[in-house]
Design an enzyme around this catalytic site. Structure first.
Site, mmCIF file in Angstrom:
data_model
loop_
_atom_site.group_PDB
_atom_site.id
_atom_site.type_symbol
_atom_site.label_atom_id
_atom_site.label_comp_id
_atom_site.label_asym_id
_atom_site.label_seq_id
_atom_site.Cartn_x
_atom_site.Cartn_y
_atom_site.Cartn_z
ATOM 1 N N LEU A 1 4.741 -0.993 -11.706
ATOM 2 C CA LEU A 1 3.634 -0.058 -11.443
ATOM 3 C C LEU A 1 2.477 -0.298 -12.409
ATOM 4 O O LEU A 1 2.214 0.512 -13.282
ATOM 5 C CB LEU A 1 4.123 1.387 -11.580
ATOM 6 C CG LEU A 1 5.512 1.758 -11.032
ATOM 7 C CD1 LEU A 1 5.712 3.259 -11.085
ATOM 8 C CD2 LEU A 1 5.688 1.257 -9.618
ATOM 9 N N ASP A 2 1.792 -1.393 -12.232
ATOM 10 C CA ASP A 2 0.753 -1.784 -13.183
ATOM 11 C C ASP A 2 -0.631 -1.336 -12.695
ATOM 12 O O ASP A 2 -0.957 -1.492 -11.515
ATOM 13 C CB ASP A 2 0.789 -3.315 -13.328
ATOM 14 C CG ASP A 2 0.084 -3.786 -14.575
ATOM 15 O OD1 ASP A 2 -0.091 -5.014 -14.715
ATOM 16 O OD2 ASP A 2 -0.313 -2.950 -15.412
ATOM 17 N N GLY A 3 -1.429 -0.783 -13.601
ATOM 18 C CA GLY A 3 -2.818 -0.504 -13.244
ATOM 19 C C GLY A 3 -3.228 0.961 -13.263
ATOM 20 O O GLY A 3 -4.355 1.279 -12.878
ATOM 21 N N THR B 1 1.636 -4.812 -8.918
ATOM 22 C CA THR B 1 0.232 -4.539 -8.615
ATOM 23 C C THR B 1 -0.689 -5.025 -9.733
ATOM 24 O O THR B 1 -0.222 -5.460 -10.783
ATOM 25 C CB THR B 1 0.027 -3.030 -8.400
ATOM 26 O OG1 THR B 1 0.683 -2.317 -9.459
ATOM 27 C CG2 THR B 1 0.616 -2.585 -7.077
ATOM 28 N N SER B 2 -1.967 -4.950 -9.472
ATOM 29 C CA SER B 2 -3.064 -5.330 -10.387
ATOM 30 C C SER B 2 -3.260 -6.830 -10.516
ATOM 31 O O SER B 2 -3.980 -7.257 -11.416
ATOM 32 C CB SER B 2 -2.923 -4.793 -11.798
ATOM 33 O OG SER B 2 -2.439 -3.538 -11.835
#
Lengths: 277, 275
Positions: B41-43, B214-215
Site C-alpha cells: 500500500l504505497d503512496g 502502487t505508486s
C-alpha cells in the site's frame, strides 16, 4: 534471414562491440563524472554496486528466428560477455547472473545437455580472458548435481581467479532462492545443536552469513534486471532482493546490449530508494 | 420532487455500475481467478501532499481504498488478500508519523470488528502477520481480539502484515526450526522446506499469485520475499488511495495470460523440493 546472422560459436562478438564501451567513456566530454551517451547520462557515483540479471529469452529468441535452441543459448553467451565487459568498465563491483535454476532440470533433456555443454565450453574458452580482466568468479547453487568435469572446471575457475578484484562475477548454477534459505536454516540448526549459538541469538546478520552470497561483501543487489518481459523473480535471490530495484524489459536476453543496459542503469539512477523507511 | 427524482437517478446509476461490475467479474471468471492477491500500500503520504491534506487524511483515504478493493476481491472470488500495512523498517520514521498510523490502526480495527462491521458482513477472517510483540500493547490487544472475533468467518481471509519484514519472518522461522530440531535431542533431523514454511508468519495463506505495488515503485521492500518468488509482479503508477477496480482487472488479466506457465512452474518447484 538465417544466413544473415553472424553468431560465432565460442568466440566473442565482433571487435567494435568489444571495445565500444571503452571508446564511449573516453569520447564523452565533461560534465565531470558523467558517463556514457547523451541519451543515457549516467553518474559514476550513483552506479549500482551489485547488479543481478535473470538472462531470460534465449529459447524464444531462437524460436523467433527458426533456429535450434542451442543457437539461442550461444547468442545468450555473447550477451553475457558484453555484460561482463560493460559492468567492469562502468565500475560495477559485483555481477550475479542466473545461469541455471534448479527448476530448469525439468526442461527437455536435450536442451539441458546443450546448455551444460555450452557452459563447459564457454568457461574453458573465456577463463584466460577473465583472469586478464581481473574478474573473480564465484558459483552459488548446488553444483554437486553437475557433471564431474564441469564441477572440476568451476572449482578451478574459482581457485584461479580468487585474488582478482575488479569485478566479482557470481554465477548461479542449479540455484534456488528458497533452497538457499533452507540450507542456511540447516547450517544454523547444526550450530545450535553443537552449542555454537542459541536459537534466540539467531538474528538477520547470523542468517545472512549462511547464505550462498556470503562469498561477497556486497550480497544485496542494488538492481535486478530481467529480460524477455516476464514480471517475476522466479526463485532467484530471495533474501538478498529485499530492497533491490527491479527492472523488467521486453528485450530478449541475446538482444540485451549496451544501449539496453545503459537504459536500465539510467532508470535505476532516477529512482528514489527509501530502504523501507 | 426534484430531490426525489435526483436520488432515484443516483440509485439507478449505482445499480447499473454494480451490474456492469458483476458482469465484468463473470467475464473474468471464465479464466482462472487467483486465490491470493498481495498488495503493497504505497503512496498514502504522497497522495496527502498531492491533495494538500495532512498525512492522517492520506492514510484514511488509503483505508477506504483497501475496503473498496476488498469488496472487489470478494466479489471476484479471491480467497486471500494480504496487505503490507506497516513494516518493521517504518518504525524508523518520525515518532509522530508512527503514532498517527498506530492510532488509525487501532481506530479502524475497533470499527471493523463490530457486529455490523464490514468484516462480519462479508464473512472476512482477519489475521495479523508479523512480529506483533513490537506493537504497542493497545494495538496488539486489539489485533488479537480482531483475530479471535473473526476466526469463524470463511468467505475471505484478510492478512494484515504489520510489524513485518520478510527477513525478520525468515529469521524467526529459522529460530523456531532450530528450537524444534534441538528438542529432538540426539536425533538430528535435517531442516526441510516444509519446516521453514510452517513457521512463517504467512503460513495461514497459500503463496500469492499476484503482488500489486502502487505508486510505480518496482521493488519488494522486504515484503513476502519467500512467498512471491513466482508471483506476477505488477506496479501501476497510481498512488494507493487512487487504486481501483481497473488495476485489479488488469492484474488478473495478466495473471490469466501467464497462468499455464506459472502452474507448471509451481509443480516443478514442488517436485524439486521432494528430491
Amino acid at each position: 534471414m538465417v544466413s544473415s546472422l553472424q553468431i560465432r560459436v565460442g568466440l566473442g562478438l565482433p571487435e567494435p562491440h568489444r571495445s565500444s564501451s571503452v571508446d564511449l567513456i573516453k569520447q564523452v566530454p565533461p560534465p565531470p563524472r558523467a558517463l556514457s551517451s547523451a541519451k543515457h547520462p549516467l553518474l559514476r557515483e550513483s552506479m549500482p554496486r551489485h547488479v543481478a540479471v535473470i538472462m531470460d529469452g534465449n529459447r524464444r529468441w531462437a524460436r523467433m528466428r527458426g533456429l535450434p535452441v542451442g543457437s539461442g543459448y550461444e547468442a545468450g553467451l555473447g550477451a553475457l560477455r558484453r555484460m561482463v565487459e560493460l559492468s567492469s568498465n562502468l565500475g560495477i563491483r559485483v555481477l550475479t547472473v542466473f545461469a541455471f535454476s534448479s527448476d530448469n532440470w525439468f526442461r527437455p533433456k536435450v536442451e539441458v545437455d546443450v546448455l551444460m555443454a555450452l557452459f563447459d565450453r564457454g568457461l574453458r574458452e573465456e577463463l584466460q580472458n577473465l583472469v586478464s580482466a581481473d574478474v573473480r568468479i564465484s558459483v552459488i547453487g548446488d553444483s554437486s548435481k553437475l557433471f564431474n568435469s564441469l564441477q572440476a572446471l568451476l572449482a578451478n575457475a574459482i581457485e584461479t581467479t580468487k585474488k582478482n578484484s575488479k569485478l566479482h562475477l557470481i554465477i548461479a548454477v542449479n540455484y534456488s532462492g528458497r533452497s538457499d534459505v533452507v540450507q542456511a536454516c540447516q547450517k544454523l540448526a547444526v550450530k545450535v545443536k553443537d552449542g555454537v549459538i542459541e536459537p534466540g541469538a539467531i538474528d538477520e546478520v547470523a542468517f545472512e552469513r549462511e547464505l550462498g552470497t556470503n562469498c561477497t561483501d556486497f550480497p544485496h543487489p542494488d538492481l535486478l534486471i530481467r529480460t524477455s518481459g516476464e514480471l517475476r523473480v522466479s526463485n532467484f535471490l530471495l533474501w538478498q532482493l529485499a530492497h533491490t530495484e527491479l527492472y523488467f524489459t521486453e528485450s530478449l536476453w541475446p538482444d540485451f546490449g549496451e544501449d539496453e543496459f545503459l537504459q536500465a542503469l539510467s532508470s535505476f539512477q532516477e529512482r528514489q530508494r527509501r530502504f523501507g523507511c | 420532487m426534484e430531490k426525489q427524482s435526483g436520488s432515484v437517478v443516483v440509485r439507478l446509476l449505482g445499480s447499473l455500475v454494480g451490474y456492469m461490475r458483476r458482469f465484468l467479474f463473470r467475464f473474468l471468471s471464465v479464466g482462472p481467478i487467483p486465490h491470493h492477491v498481495a498488495f503493497i500500500l504505497d503512496g498514502n503520504r504522497r497522495y496527502a501532499r498531492k491533495w494538500k491534506m495532512d498525512d492522517r487524511m492520506g492514510y484514511k483515504m488509503g483505508f477506504l481504498a483497501l475496503m473498496r478493493l476488498m469488496r472487489c476481491c470478494h466479489e471476484l472470488g479471491v480467497k486471500y488478500i494480504t496487505v503490507y500495512v506497516f513494516s518493521i523498517e517504518n518504525f524508523k520514521r518520525r515518532p509522530e508519523e508512527v503514532q498517527t498510523v498506530m492510532e488509525l490502526m487501532l481506530e479502524k480495527i475497533e470499527g471493523l470488528i463490530k457486529e455490523e462491521g464490514i468484516l462480519n458482513q462479508y464473512g472476512v477472517r482477519v489475521v495479523f502477520a508479523g512480529n506483533l510483540k513490537l506493537l504497542s500493547e493497545s494495538v496488539r490487544i486489539a489485533a488479537e481480539k480482531a483475530m479471535r472475533v473473526t476466526a469463524h468467518n470463511k468467505s475471505l481471509v484478510l492478512v494484515v502484515a504489520v510489524a513485518y519484514t520478510s527477513t525478520d519472518e525468515m529469521t524467526h522461522a529459522a529460530q523456531e526450526c532450530c528450537r524444534d530440531k534441538a528438542d529432538h535431542g540426539s536425533q538430528q533431523q535435517l531442516v526441510e522446506l516444509a519446516d521453514v514454511e510452517r513457521h512463517m508468519y504467512m503460513a495461514v495463506a497459500p503463496d500469492p499469485e499476484i503482488l500489486l505495488r502502487t505508486s510505480g515503485e518496482t521493488r519488494l521492500s522486504n515484503f513476502m520475499l519467500w512467498q512471491t518468488s513466482n508471483s506476477l509482479l505488477y506496479s501501476p503508477a497510481a498512488l494507493w488511495p487512487e487504486v481501483g477496480l481497473r488495476h485489479l482487472v488488469w492484474a488478473v488479466l495478466n495473471f490469466q495470460r501467464v497462468q499455464p506457465y506459472l502452474h507448471k512452474r509451481r509443480n516443478h518447484l514442488y517436485l524439486s523440493t521432494q528430491q
